[in-house]
Enzyme design. Structure first.
Site, PDB file in Angstrom:
ATOM      1  N   ALA A 128     -39.996  77.671 -23.343  1.00 20.71           N
ATOM      2  CA  ALA A 128     -38.935  78.650 -23.094  1.00 20.71           C
ATOM      3  C   ALA A 128     -38.212  78.287 -21.804  1.00 20.71           C
ATOM      4  CB  ALA A 128     -39.517  80.062 -23.018  1.00 20.71           C
TER       5      ALA A 128
ATOM      6  N   THR B 178     -34.356  78.078 -22.154  1.00 22.52           N
ATOM      7  CA  THR B 178     -32.977  78.557 -22.361  1.00 22.52           C
ATOM      8  C   THR B 178     -32.822  80.040 -22.025  1.00 22.52           C
ATOM      9  OG1 THR B 178     -32.809  76.940 -24.139  1.00 22.52           O
ATOM     10  CG2 THR B 178     -31.090  78.605 -24.048  1.00 22.52           C
TER      11      THR B 178
ATOM     12  N   GLY C 295     -28.106  76.892 -22.006  1.00 24.51           N
ATOM     13  CA  GLY C 295     -29.268  76.014 -22.082  1.00 24.51           C
ATOM     14  C   GLY C 295     -29.033  74.644 -21.468  1.00 24.51           C
TER      15      GLY C 295
ATOM     16  N   PHE D  39     -33.019  82.067 -27.733  1.00 22.22           N
ATOM     17  CA  PHE D  39     -33.033  80.915 -28.666  1.00 22.22           C
ATOM     18  C   PHE D  39     -34.338  80.138 -28.528  1.00 22.22           C
ATOM     19  CE2 PHE D  39     -28.409  81.412 -27.618  1.00 22.22           C
ATOM     20  CZ  PHE D  39     -28.093  82.042 -28.802  1.00 22.22           C
ATOM     21  N   ILE D  40     -35.442  80.859 -28.589  1.00 18.59           N
ATOM     22  CA  ILE D  40     -36.756  80.261 -28.361  1.00 18.59           C
ATOM     23  C   ILE D  40     -37.490  80.123 -29.704  1.00 18.59           C
ATOM     24  CG2 ILE D  40     -38.957  80.535 -27.144  1.00 18.59           C
ATOM     25  CD1 ILE D  40     -36.386  80.146 -25.342  1.00 18.59           C
TER      26      ILE D  40
ATOM     27  N   ARG E  88     -27.899  58.965 -62.889  1.00 18.19           N
ATOM     28  CA  ARG E  88     -26.676  59.704 -63.251  1.00 18.19           C
ATOM     29  C   ARG E  88     -25.596  58.726 -63.730  1.00 18.19           C
ATOM     30  NH1 ARG E  88     -25.173  64.844 -64.606  1.00 18.19           N
ATOM     31  NH2 ARG E  88     -23.025  65.258 -64.003  1.00 18.19           N
TER      32      ARG E  88
ATOM     33  N   GLY F 164     -23.103  65.674 -56.642  1.00 14.34           N
ATOM     34  CA  GLY F 164     -22.027  66.474 -57.229  1.00 14.34           C
ATOM     35  C   GLY F 164     -22.313  67.962 -57.076  1.00 14.34           C
TER      36      GLY F 164
ATOM     37  N   GLU G  59     -33.726  71.455 -28.027  1.00 15.73           N
ATOM     38  CA  GLU G  59     -34.233  70.407 -27.105  1.00 15.73           C
ATOM     39  C   GLU G  59     -33.096  69.533 -26.553  1.00 15.73           C
ATOM     40  OE1 GLU G  59     -37.748  70.217 -26.534  1.00 15.73           O
ATOM     41  OE2 GLU G  59     -38.624  71.130 -28.324  1.00 15.73           O
TER      42      GLU G  59
ATOM     43  N   THR H 194     -28.429  69.322 -26.317  1.00 17.62           N
ATOM     44  CA  THR H 194     -27.286  69.037 -27.201  1.00 17.62           C
ATOM     45  C   THR H 194     -26.930  67.541 -27.172  1.00 17.62           C
ATOM     46  OG1 THR H 194     -25.575  69.295 -25.507  1.00 17.62           O
ATOM     47  CG2 THR H 194     -26.304  71.312 -26.604  1.00 17.62           C
TER      48      THR H 194
HETATM   49  C1  LIG Z   1     -32.839  76.345 -33.699  1.00 15.64           C
HETATM   50  C2  LIG Z   1     -32.940  76.283 -32.207  1.00 15.64           C
HETATM   51  C3  LIG Z   1     -34.183  76.372 -31.599  1.00 15.64           C
HETATM   52  C4  LIG Z   1     -34.285  76.335 -30.207  1.00 15.64           C
HETATM   53  N1  LIG Z   1     -35.522  76.434 -29.626  1.00 15.64           N
HETATM   54  C5  LIG Z   1     -35.615  76.479 -28.270  1.00 15.64           C
HETATM   55  C6  LIG Z   1     -36.882  76.658 -27.638  1.00 15.64           C
HETATM   56  O1  LIG Z   1     -37.935  76.692 -28.293  1.00 15.64           O
HETATM   57  N2  LIG Z   1     -36.929  76.774 -26.299  1.00 15.64           N
HETATM   58  C7  LIG Z   1     -35.811  76.720 -25.519  1.00 15.64           C
HETATM   59  O2  LIG Z   1     -35.916  76.843 -24.308  1.00 15.64           O
HETATM   60  N3  LIG Z   1     -34.585  76.576 -26.085  1.00 15.64           N
HETATM   61  C8  LIG Z   1     -34.469  76.437 -27.430  1.00 15.64           C
HETATM   62  N4  LIG Z   1     -33.240  76.285 -28.025  1.00 15.64           N
HETATM   63  C9  LIG Z   1     -32.062  76.331 -27.196  1.00 15.64           C
HETATM   64  C10 LIG Z   1     -31.490  74.967 -26.870  1.00 15.64           C
HETATM   65  O3  LIG Z   1     -32.270  74.314 -25.895  1.00 15.64           O
HETATM   66  C11 LIG Z   1     -30.060  75.210 -26.381  1.00 15.64           C
HETATM   67  O4  LIG Z   1     -29.300  75.639 -27.512  1.00 15.64           O
HETATM   68  C12 LIG Z   1     -29.404  73.988 -25.776  1.00 15.64           C
HETATM   69  O5  LIG Z   1     -30.046  73.618 -24.579  1.00 15.64           O
HETATM   70  C13 LIG Z   1     -27.917  74.238 -25.511  1.00 15.64           C
HETATM   71  O6  LIG Z   1     -27.738  75.412 -24.807  1.00 15.64           O
HETATM   72  P1  LIG Z   1     -26.690  76.516 -25.336  1.00 15.64           P
HETATM   73  O7  LIG Z   1     -26.976  76.791 -26.749  1.00 15.64           O
HETATM   74  O8  LIG Z   1     -26.723  77.620 -24.349  1.00 15.64           O
HETATM   75  O9  LIG Z   1     -25.304  75.765 -25.272  1.00 15.64           O
HETATM   76  P2  LIG Z   1     -24.417  75.542 -23.954  1.00 15.64           P
HETATM   77  O10 LIG Z   1     -25.259  74.991 -22.869  1.00 15.64           O
HETATM   78  O11 LIG Z   1     -23.642  76.776 -23.693  1.00 15.64           O
HETATM   79  O12 LIG Z   1     -23.432  74.399 -24.453  1.00 15.64           O
HETATM   80  C14 LIG Z   1     -22.356  74.699 -25.350  1.00 15.64           C
HETATM   81  C15 LIG Z   1     -21.614  73.415 -25.657  1.00 15.64           C
HETATM   82  O13 LIG Z   1     -21.057  72.873 -24.449  1.00 15.64           O
HETATM   83  C16 LIG Z   1     -21.440  71.510 -24.323  1.00 15.64           C
HETATM   84  N5  LIG Z   1     -21.567  71.174 -22.910  1.00 15.64           N
HETATM   85  C17 LIG Z   1     -22.232  71.854 -21.948  1.00 15.64           C
HETATM   86  N6  LIG Z   1     -22.126  71.210 -20.763  1.00 15.64           N
HETATM   87  C18 LIG Z   1     -21.386  70.099 -20.996  1.00 15.64           C
HETATM   88  C19 LIG Z   1     -20.931  69.015 -20.179  1.00 15.64           C
HETATM   89  N7  LIG Z   1     -21.245  68.958 -18.896  1.00 15.64           N
HETATM   90  N8  LIG Z   1     -20.192  68.046 -20.748  1.00 15.64           N
HETATM   91  C20 LIG Z   1     -19.875  68.083 -22.061  1.00 15.64           C
HETATM   92  N9  LIG Z   1     -20.269  69.078 -22.889  1.00 15.64           N
HETATM   93  C21 LIG Z   1     -21.015  70.070 -22.353  1.00 15.64           C
HETATM   94  C22 LIG Z   1     -22.767  71.406 -25.040  1.00 15.64           C
HETATM   95  O14 LIG Z   1     -23.040  70.072 -25.407  1.00 15.64           O
HETATM   96  C23 LIG Z   1     -22.515  72.328 -26.230  1.00 15.64           C
HETATM   97  O15 LIG Z   1     -21.825  71.617 -27.229  1.00 15.64           O
HETATM   98  C24 LIG Z   1     -33.109  76.242 -29.416  1.00 15.64           C
HETATM   99  C25 LIG Z   1     -31.870  76.118 -30.033  1.00 15.64           C
HETATM  100  C26 LIG Z   1     -31.780  76.119 -31.402  1.00 15.64           C
HETATM  101  C27 LIG Z   1     -30.428  75.973 -32.057  1.00 15.64           C
END
Ligand SMILES: Cc1cc2nc3c(=O)[nH]c(=O)nc-3n(C[C@H](O)[C@H](O)[C@H](O)COP(=O)(O)OP(=O)(O)OC[C@H]3O[C@@H](n4cnc5c(N)ncnc54)[C@H](O)[C@@H]3O)c2cc1C
Length: 408
Positions: free
Chosen positions: A125, A127, A132, A158-159, A276, A355, A380, A382
């Site tokens: 955890a 985020t 995140g 989002f954990i 197919r 298809g 983990e 983006t």
């Molecule tokens: C299914 C799922 C399970 C998850 N499980 C966990 C978990 O177990 N534990 C945990 O801690 N988190 C978890 N997460 C959260 C995950 O770690 C975050 O979604 C991730 O770190 C991105 O954070 P955010 O969603 O707040 O996006 P943001 O940080 O708000 O980013 C939004 C967008 O902006 C882009 N961006 C941000 N900064 C920059 C930059 N400097 N340059 C260019 N682009 C940028 C990002 O790439 C993204 O496209 C999970 C997410 C999902 C979808």
């Protein structure tokens, strides 16, 4: 240089594949519908040594190395393209490893045997609602020392595995701010092991996910939550570094899982195009079908090799104490950047081959597309964060934009 497998690695792959194809694959659609991983699968994984497999044998772990762990991740991805079971596996494998390294002996004795038996969940955890990617700026959860206890206030969102942790018991490794001075940069956070079940002051939320339905995604708020001092994991104010270490481990396993799922879907697609027929011939005989197959298979093999290089690099560090954090951060980020995106491209292509059938739930490909998207969207880290890490490792920290020069 040797691209072959050892006898041990071959036997391990065979054993995991046999188990996973027999016990997991037939139940993937069921997991997608019931939004639960059946207890028999969790029990079977425990018996196979697939739950927190890198922790010491004294806690019931398999004590396996990263290459074996990566082989298992690939096989589980191949067996469950929705990725629910692989998520359970890889989160516990990576973060169980970190907990085993840095957790206090008393807490490890209390929790790790339950995790390896499938009777407790172990997650991560970091985020928060503020974001995140920018952990440094967004982590507002505070931990304050009060005598022999820590007191927590804040919120994580989002954990993965919140429901599992509440139902089974277990821990989430949670990053909290322990140094209020912004000048402390990344030396302002400490890791803690937080049990969600039965802890006073925790309230949970859940999301209705798009995919990997068998495992939950949720959040939890902490209001004056008190935990004993031995719930601190690792060094005071070094939590950011421990988290980065765990992310590299998790990203390696994610790469393998995405490669396995993409391979499974590609094979499904190849079976289909051979059978197919259109215009009096199997559609596999059309170049418009063959050429994307050739391109995608070639790319998949490249990502697979990079994934096993990441596993090898992990083994150099942890088995042979030979490399630095940064070698791993680079190769793990490369794997995490490419594997989920390529996996999705492959599934999207195979959907075309099926298809109209691909647009229905009679065809499993849609489960794969929904599941694998979680790893390019953000779980983990983006794709852009992976690019930032790769560029930092190639160019040096001095070329980082000032906003994150303080990040590791
Ligand atoms: C299914 C799922 C399970 C998850 N499980 C966990 C978990 O177990 N534990 C945990 O801690 N988190 C978890 N997460 C959260 C995950 O770690 C975050 O979604 C991730 O770190 C991105 O954070 P955010 O969603 O707040 O996006 P943001 O940080 O708000 O980013 C939004 C967008 O902006 C882009 N961006 C941000 N900064 C920059 C930059 N400097 N340059 C260019 N682009 C940028 C990002 O790439 C993204 O496209 C999970 C997410 C999902 C979808």
């Amino acid at each position: 240089m040797d691209f072959g497998w050892t006898e041990e690695q071959r036997l391990w792959r065979r054993a995991v594949r046999d188990f996973a194809q027999k016990e997991i694959t037939p139940r993937v659609r069921e997991m997608d519908t019931t939004e639960r991983i059946p207890p028999e699968i969790v029990k079977g994984m425990a018996e196979m040594g697939l739950l927190a497999p890198l922790v010491g044998e004294e806690y019931g772990g398999g004590g396996i190395d990263w290459t074996l762990a990566t082989i298992a991740a690939e096989e589980l991805g191949r067996a469950d393209i929705s990725l629910a079971v692989p998520v359970l596996y890889l989160v516990e494998a990576a973060w169980g490893f970190i907990f085993d390294q840095y957790g206090t002996p008393e807490l490890k004795e209390e929790y790790l045997p339950k995790v390896t038996r499938g009777e407790a969940f172990l997650g991560i955890a970091t985020t928060e609602p503020a974001g995140g990617s920018d952990i440094l700026g967004a982590c507002r959860t505070r931990a304050m020392r009060d005598g022999d206890q820590w007191v927590f206030n804040g919120e994580k969102t989002f954990i993965s595995g919140v429901r599992e942790s509440l139902e089974w018991g277990g821990l989430h490794l949670m990053l909290a701010r322990t140094e209020p001075d912004p000048a402390a940069g990344h030396r302002a956070f400490t890791f803690f092991a937080v049990p969600l079940k039965g802890t006073s002051g925790i309230s949970s939320t859940f999301f209705e996910d798009m995919g990997r339905m068998g495992i939950s995604t949720g959040g939890f708020a902490l209001e004056d939550v008190r935990l004993p001092a031995h719930h601190q994991v690792g060094e005071f104010n070094r939590g950011f570094y421990h988290a980065m270490e765990g992310f590299s481990a998790a990203r390696t396993l994610i790469g393998a899982t995405c490669v396995g799922a993409a391979q499974a879907v590609l094979e499904l697609g190849m079976d289909h195009i051979r059978q197919r027929e259109a215009f009096g011939r199997p559609i596999a005989s059309f170049e418009g079908i063959q050429f994307p197959l050739a391109d995608l298979y070639t790319e998949l093999e490249g990502v697979r090799l990079t994934t096993y290089k990441a596993a090898w690099t992990m083994d150099q560090k942890y088995q042979h104490q030979a490399t630095t954090h940064y070698d791993i951060a680079l190769v793990a980020a490369m794997v995490k950047l490419r594997a989920p995106v390529l996996g999705f491209e492959i599934m999207n292509q195979v959907a075309d081959w099926f298809g109209a059938m691909a647009y229905t739930k009679e065809c499993p490909v849609e489960m794969g597309m929904r599941g694998i998207r979680s790893y390019s969207i953000g779980a983990e880290g983006t794709t852009n964060v992976m690019r930032i890490i790769i560029a930092r490792e190639l160019l040096g920290k001095e070329f980082l934009p000032t906003a994150y020069t303080q990040q590791s």
